[in-house]
Design an enzyme around this catalytic site. Structure first.
Site, PDB file in Angstrom:
ATOM      1  CG  ASP A 155      -6.159  -5.873 -12.182  1.00 46.31           C
ATOM      2  OD1 ASP A 155      -7.274  -5.796 -12.708  1.00 46.31           O
ATOM      3  OD2 ASP A 155      -5.225  -5.084 -12.438  1.00 46.31           O
ATOM      4  NE  ARG A 194       1.208  -0.022  -4.604  1.00 45.91           N
ATOM      5  CZ  ARG A 194       0.894  -0.578  -5.773  1.00 45.91           C
ATOM      6  NH1 ARG A 194       0.974  -1.887  -5.934  1.00 45.91           N
ATOM      7  NH2 ARG A 194       0.510   0.174  -6.777  1.00 45.91           N
TER       8      ARG A 194
END
Length: 497
Positions: A264, A181
């Site tokens: 989160d 990512r």
């Protein structure tokens, strides 16, 4: 491989992360490599590959690096610490339980990017998890993030997907994979909550200063870059708020449902992160939700603005210790920013929806016209994407199909009267804001199933080629425009852990 790594987040200190290497995997095999993203990141292979290196050798080496089996030069992997409200319940310690931040790099423009492996093994944040990722969720993140990027949605992206040669166990054994990512950073609302929950004001100051330098450097003066003052904290919060508005409005523009908008999973950079339970809306309904873990519809399509406001209020709470005055005075400094945030969202939503029907500058009466359209979309269960595609095409003389005409017969004359003086400009604006194709849930799921059963990626690349040009009608576009016959009835998405 030539990647000029910095490890700036690791350098913040032990309170912020765990120094830990990825767990080796048995037989890494490169499945997907995002060549255009690699070029944008200025990633070079000139010092690694030579004229005698064949493609298979290149892929083998890439698989070693992006599985974590071999460490890229300069990389010092960490698992980041953070907390988070998960569906409204606060968990003081979450953190990277199956991810390793390899470091950050700069592109040719000087923009810094985090490179992170996901599914790369356990850390002390794993909470009894296995630290791994199945192939399906890895491919979903690659497909969805590329689609979102092409749609013009702020998003993290995927550089690579590597198969591990090992099985992971969920309901049954699945092929394992690791996804790489890329993000402008992985700093979340939950990162601030982690230190606020521990009353660790010094770390909170350090995190805020780092975040400002990383994302909003204009807020730091060259003569004073080692400390922050309350005015800078307020300016920082205002800048973070401003990042969230185009993010959520772009979700609403294309019909995207995040599915797990926990703190989160809310970045201060305003990027879409975590493509586990995400889905796309078909027939318009603000209550649409597909996530299997969102049993009460907390993060339904139409609630995403309110939930982002809720998340930003949680961020505001963490910043209170960095402001001056007593508690009431500190709250009073933040409250006007949150009030303005709400107002900016409302105005932004009007402007976004107006653009979808070709109006660049909304005037009095446009809001009621849009509300009427949305009510009709819901009443007649009209497909969100297809409706706006049809309206756009109608300005070139394309006939609107009978069911849609019947549903909108009283609304269409009002719209035509509104844009009659600027129809060409209206259509141009609509073409920019209304995709002709989105990553429909049933097509994504069917493709993931086939990819997990076969190593033939021909159809995957065909799908990606279409999704990477979502505002253009290609030869293959029509293959992926259809809505599901059952309207995605009973369809559920999962987080993948």
């Amino acid at each position: 491989m030539s990647i000029n790594f910095s490890n700036s987040y690791r350098d913040l200190g032990e309170a912020f992360s765990q120094n830990i290497l990825p767990d080796p995997v048995a037989q890494p095999e490169l499945l997907l490599w995002n060549e255009s993203l690699a070029k944008a990141l200025n990633i070079s292979f000139t010092n690694t590959f030579n004229a005698t290196t064949n493609k298979e050798q290149e892929n083998d080496l890439l698989a070693q690096y992006f599985s974590g089996n071999r460490l890229l030069e300069g990389s010092k992997p960490i698992a980041q610490a953070y907390s988070g409200h998960q569906f409204g319940q606060f968990n003081p310690q979450l953190g990277d339980g199956r991810a390793h931040l390899l470091g950050d790099i700069a592109d040719a423009q000087g923009q810094r990017w985090d490179i992170q492996l996901k599914g790369s093994g356990v850390s002390h944040f794993s909470r009894q998890g296995d630290g791994r990722c199945a192939l399906g969720p890895a491919l979903r993140e690659y497909i969805m993030s590329e689609a979102m990027f092409a749609l013009g949605v702020p998003t993290t992206r995927c550089l690579a997907v590597v198969m591990t040669g090992q099985s992971v166990y969920r309901e049954r054994p699945y092929a394992g994979a690791i996804v790489t990512r890329v993000a402008t950073s992985h700093i979340r609302v939950g990162t601030f909550q982690y230190f606020a929950a521990r009353d660790d004001v010094e770390s909170l100051k350090k995190l805020t200063l780092y975040s400002i330098k990383r994302h909003f450097p204009a807020l730091i003066s060259a003569s004073d870059d080692k400390a922050i003052n309350p005015e800078q904290v307020l300016a920082f919060f205002s800048a973070v708020l401003a990042k969230q508005i185009p993010l959520v409005l772009s979700w609403l523009r294309v019909g995207f449902i995040h599915g797990v908008m926990n703190t989160d999973n809310t970045t201060i950079s305003g990027e879409t992160i975590d493509y586990g339970p995400c889905a796309m809306m078909n027939d318009y309904n603000a209550d649409t939700v597909f996530s299997s873990i969102d049993r009460n519809g907390r993060y339904a399509f139409g609630k995403q603005v309110n939930m982002m406001q809720w998340n930003m209020t949680r961020l505001a709470e963490t910043l209170l210790p960095l402001l001056s005055g007593d508690e009431d005075e500190r709250v009073a400094q933040l409250q006007p920013l949150l009030t303005q945030f709400h107002q900016d969202f409302e105005q932004g939503y009007l402007v976004m929806m107006a653009a979808k029907i070709g109006i660049d500058e909304p005037i009095e009466g446009d809001a009621s016209m849009l509300n009427e359209l949305i009510a009709l979309l819901k009443k007649y269960r009209l497909d969100y994407t297809k409706t706006f595609t049809a309206l756009t095409a109608s300005l070139s003389g394309s006939a609107i199909e009978a069911p849609l005409v019947d549903a909108l017969n009283e609304w269409l004359p009002r719209w035509h009267a509104r844009i009659d003086d600027f129809k060409v400009a209206a259509q141009q604006l609509m073409r920019k804001n209304n995709p002709v194709v989105i990553p429909r849930n049933h097509h994504v799921e069917a493709l993931l199933e086939r990819c997990q059963e076969s190593d033939d990626l021909t159809e995957l690349h065909q799908f990606l080629a279409v999704l990477r040009q979502p505002y253009t009608l290609l030869d293959d576009t029509t293959k992926y425009q259809d809505a599901p016959i059952d309207g995605d009835k009973g369809y559920h998405t999962f987080c993948g852990t």
